[in-house]
Scaffold this motif. Structure first.
Motif, mmCIF file in Angstrom:
data_model
loop_
_atom_site.group_PDB
_atom_site.id
_atom_site.type_symbol
_atom_site.label_atom_id
_atom_site.label_comp_id
_atom_site.label_asym_id
_atom_site.label_seq_id
_atom_site.Cartn_x
_atom_site.Cartn_y
_atom_site.Cartn_z
ATOM 1 N N ILE A 20 4.307 -62.018 5.272
ATOM 2 C CA ILE A 20 4.165 -63.330 4.629
ATOM 3 C C ILE A 20 4.390 -63.235 3.124
ATOM 4 O O ILE A 20 5.087 -64.064 2.527
ATOM 5 C CB ILE A 20 2.783 -63.926 4.952
ATOM 6 C CG1 ILE A 20 2.742 -64.396 6.408
ATOM 7 C CG2 ILE A 20 2.454 -65.088 4.018
ATOM 8 C CD1 ILE A 20 1.380 -64.857 6.875
ATOM 9 N N TRP A 21 3.818 -62.227 2.482
ATOM 10 C CA TRP A 21 3.992 -62.104 1.034
ATOM 11 C C TRP A 21 5.424 -61.745 0.661
ATOM 12 O O TRP A 21 5.928 -62.214 -0.369
ATOM 13 C CB TRP A 21 3.009 -61.077 0.467
ATOM 14 C CG TRP A 21 1.640 -61.641 0.251
ATOM 15 C CD1 TRP A 21 0.497 -61.328 0.926
ATOM 16 C CD2 TRP A 21 1.267 -62.656 -0.690
ATOM 17 N NE1 TRP A 21 -0.569 -62.080 0.467
ATOM 18 C CE2 TRP A 21 -0.121 -62.899 -0.529
ATOM 19 C CE3 TRP A 21 1.967 -63.372 -1.655
ATOM 20 C CZ2 TRP A 21 -0.821 -63.839 -1.296
ATOM 21 C CZ3 TRP A 21 1.270 -64.306 -2.419
ATOM 22 C CH2 TRP A 21 -0.100 -64.532 -2.238
ATOM 23 N N THR A 22 6.101 -60.941 1.472
ATOM 24 C CA THR A 22 7.506 -60.659 1.167
ATOM 25 C C THR A 22 8.374 -61.883 1.466
ATOM 26 O O THR A 22 9.416 -62.065 0.827
ATOM 27 C CB THR A 22 8.013 -59.432 1.950
ATOM 28 O OG1 THR A 22 7.657 -59.537 3.332
ATOM 29 C CG2 THR A 22 7.428 -58.144 1.371
ATOM 30 N N LEU B 87 6.534 -63.583 -9.841
ATOM 31 C CA LEU B 87 6.343 -64.994 -10.183
ATOM 32 C C LEU B 87 6.189 -65.158 -11.685
ATOM 33 O O LEU B 87 6.772 -66.073 -12.284
ATOM 34 C CB LEU B 87 5.108 -65.538 -9.450
ATOM 35 C CG LEU B 87 4.784 -67.012 -9.693
ATOM 36 C CD1 LEU B 87 5.920 -67.911 -9.224
ATOM 37 C CD2 LEU B 87 3.485 -67.397 -8.987
ATOM 38 N N ASP B 88 5.421 -64.294 -12.300
ATOM 39 C CA ASP B 88 5.270 -64.333 -13.757
ATOM 40 C C ASP B 88 6.591 -64.046 -14.460
ATOM 41 O O ASP B 88 6.911 -64.645 -15.490
ATOM 42 C CB ASP B 88 4.202 -63.319 -14.181
ATOM 43 C CG ASP B 88 3.964 -63.327 -15.679
ATOM 44 O OD1 ASP B 88 3.465 -64.345 -16.188
ATOM 45 O OD2 ASP B 88 4.274 -62.313 -16.333
ATOM 46 N N TYR B 89 7.385 -63.144 -13.890
ATOM 47 C CA TYR B 89 8.676 -62.754 -14.472
ATOM 48 C C TYR B 89 9.693 -63.894 -14.400
ATOM 49 O O TYR B 89 10.426 -64.161 -15.353
ATOM 50 C CB TYR B 89 9.179 -61.528 -13.708
ATOM 51 C CG TYR B 89 10.495 -60.954 -14.172
ATOM 52 C CD1 TYR B 89 10.567 -60.123 -15.285
ATOM 53 C CD2 TYR B 89 11.668 -61.211 -13.474
ATOM 54 C CE1 TYR B 89 11.768 -59.569 -15.702
ATOM 55 C CE2 TYR B 89 12.880 -60.663 -13.882
ATOM 56 C CZ TYR B 89 12.916 -59.846 -14.988
ATOM 57 O OH TYR B 89 14.112 -59.306 -15.390
ATOM 58 N N ALA C 263 7.031 -48.873 -11.137
ATOM 59 C CA ALA C 263 5.777 -48.470 -11.777
ATOM 60 C C ALA C 263 4.583 -49.030 -11.005
ATOM 61 O O ALA C 263 3.563 -48.349 -10.833
ATOM 62 C CB ALA C 263 5.751 -48.964 -13.229
ATOM 63 N N HIS C 264 4.718 -50.263 -10.536
ATOM 64 C CA HIS C 264 3.652 -50.887 -9.740
ATOM 65 C C HIS C 264 3.434 -50.134 -8.432
ATOM 66 O O HIS C 264 2.289 -49.816 -8.072
ATOM 67 C CB HIS C 264 4.029 -52.339 -9.452
ATOM 68 C CG HIS C 264 3.208 -52.986 -8.387
ATOM 69 N ND1 HIS C 264 1.876 -53.340 -8.561
ATOM 70 C CD2 HIS C 264 3.522 -53.340 -7.103
ATOM 71 C CE1 HIS C 264 1.422 -53.882 -7.456
ATOM 72 N NE2 HIS C 264 2.388 -53.896 -6.554
ATOM 73 N N GLN D 207 0.457 -58.354 -4.983
ATOM 74 C CA GLN D 207 0.521 -58.120 -6.421
ATOM 75 C C GLN D 207 1.960 -58.068 -6.917
ATOM 76 O O GLN D 207 2.262 -58.507 -8.032
ATOM 77 C CB GLN D 207 -0.214 -56.826 -6.753
ATOM 78 C CG GLN D 207 -1.709 -56.887 -6.481
ATOM 79 C CD GLN D 207 -2.356 -55.517 -6.397
ATOM 80 O OE1 GLN D 207 -1.712 -54.484 -6.619
ATOM 81 N NE2 GLN D 207 -3.644 -55.493 -6.062
ATOM 82 N N CYS D 208 2.851 -57.561 -6.080
ATOM 83 C CA CYS D 208 4.279 -57.539 -6.416
ATOM 84 C C CYS D 208 4.800 -58.968 -6.568
ATOM 85 O O CYS D 208 5.553 -59.273 -7.493
ATOM 86 C CB CYS D 208 5.041 -56.787 -5.332
ATOM 87 S SG CYS D 208 6.820 -56.723 -5.583
ATOM 88 N N TYR D 209 4.398 -59.852 -5.658
ATOM 89 C CA TYR D 209 4.808 -61.258 -5.753
ATOM 90 C C TYR D 209 4.301 -61.886 -7.048
ATOM 91 O O TYR D 209 5.044 -62.610 -7.731
ATOM 92 C CB TYR D 209 4.290 -62.040 -4.549
ATOM 93 C CG TYR D 209 4.385 -63.534 -4.730
ATOM 94 C CD1 TYR D 209 5.600 -64.200 -4.567
ATOM 95 C CD2 TYR D 209 3.270 -64.290 -5.103
ATOM 96 C CE1 TYR D 209 5.699 -65.569 -4.764
ATOM 97 C CE2 TYR D 209 3.353 -65.654 -5.292
ATOM 98 C CZ TYR D 209 4.569 -66.280 -5.124
ATOM 99 O OH TYR D 209 4.668 -67.636 -5.341
#
Length: 378
Positions: free
Chosen positions: A326-328, A131-133, A50-51, A125-127
């Motif tokens: 870096i984010w992945t 992280l929240d999950y 969805a993201h 934003q995926c990270y």
């Protein structure tokens, strides 16, 4: 464990598992999918899709989607790929094993184009979503007020290939300005600049992504800048830093401690400096004991990702490709930490990642293998 986790690890092994713990057959228990697929299945796929569809919708069934790109970059880190060609070959070899993930292997030309043009913000934003999950599974610190550590690390690159990364006359490099949350030791902010940018120059831009009140930011001596301290004071952010050796100070009260601050049993030494020009008072507090170790957690995080993940050799050369990688890398770090926390076996981060890499396309049961791995114990 939360309901969204599709497997649960007991605190203590039951009798049947304990009896089988020394059994090679048990450790090599087959699974219908590979290690890689089982790790991807731990992610909230519907939320991620969805993201991706919201920010980067697929316009044609023949084109590669953001999900395909995401899977390719995770594979890059977990398989240890050093180049686009190596990643292309690895994805092609794993082609049949990606089908049940609803992912298609991307060719290196498509990967190069996606790394250059698809905004890295989608992976940032995926990270944050992941992280929240996973945050409830990472444990919590013992800080009454959330503690954040700010620092930067320099990554050197070839100046002829990364011509934007100005650092020295004959060497390229860029800085990764990072804030980690000391509760779970994962990054919450990462900014990229060229290697010539001073740490204090980007500190305000980095910190302003955090909430202003009810946090403490820990910084080393490189961030000793009085205009920065004035800005932090005005926004209501508590900060802890080290004074320069030549700083002129006037101790107003020794051993003072703000009411309500709770940093454990360690004592605090404070020096309050009123500054009329800046209209602010600065409080420099120094930790000792276990809190001094907390200040070094960000250095350990840099060491972890630089030594174990692909953020020193890059498969793309522009800034967007670098930040996507870096984010992945942060996402893979988060995933490995979750596996480490859920395992009965006492894994270190490098060892767990190493053995996951060796077994990435094997069809063992990840849940069983994490508790009873077929590895040497010494």
């Amino acid at each position: 464990a939360r309901k969204h986790v599709n497997w649960k690890v007991a605190k203590q092994p039951n009798t049947a598992l304990a009896m089988a713990s020394n059994s090679t057959d048990f450790a090599l228990q087959n699974a219908p999918t590979s290690f890689f697929a089982q790790m991807i299945e731990l992610l909230p796929k519907n939320r991620l899709l969805a993201h991706f569809d919201k920010h980067c919708p697929r316009r044609s069934a023949t084109k590669f989607s953001a999900w395909d790109h995401f899977i390719a970059l995770l594979f890059c880190h977990l398989a240890g790929c050093d180049s686009l060609r190596e990643l292309d070959d690895g994805l092609y070899s794993a082609c049949g094993k990606l089908n049940h993930l609803d992912a298609k292997p991307m060719k290196r030309t498509a990967l190069a184009y996606a790394n250059q043009t698809r905004s890295y913000r989608i992976f940032e934003q995926c990270y944050m979503l992941l992280l929240d999950y996973f945050k409830p599974m990472l444990g919590e610190g013992n800080f009454k007020k959330p503690l954040k550590s700010l620092d930067s690390t320099t990554i050197t690159v070839c100046l002829s290939r990364f011509d934007w990364a100005k650092y020295r006359t004959s060497k390229g490099g860029f800085k990764l300005h990072t804030i980690i949350d000391n509760d779970h030791l994962m990054p919450c902010v990462m900014n990229l600049t060229t290697g010539k940018v001073h740490d204090a120059a980007l500190a305000q831009t980095t910190i302003e992504k955090l909430p202003a009140a009810n946090i403490t930011v820990v910084m080393d001596r490189g961030y000793n800048d009085y205009s920065l301290f004035a800005w932090l004071s005005k926004r209501g952010t508590t900060f802890v830093t080290r004074l320069k050796d030549n700083a002129v100070t006037t101790p107003l009260k020794k051993g003072c401690r703000s009411e309500g601050d709770n940093y454990g049993d360690s004592s605090l030494n404070s020096i309050v400096l009123p500054d009329e020009k800046l209209a602010a008072s600065f409080s420099f507090e120094s930790f000792n004991g276990t809190q001094d170790n907390d200040r070094w957690q960000i250095e350990l995080f840099f060491k972890k990702i630089k030594q174990n993940l692909k953020i020193k050799s890059f498969i793309g050369t522009n800034e967007n490709a670098v930040m996507s990688q870096i984010w992945t890398a942060a996402i893979v770090t988060l995933l490995i930490e979750v596996l480490k926390q859920r395992s009965l076996h006492k894994w270190s981060f490098p060892r767990l990642l190493h053995f996951v890499r060796l077994n990435l396309m094997t069809h063992k049961s990840l849940r069983v293998w994490l508790d009873y791995p077929d590895v040497r114990m010494n």
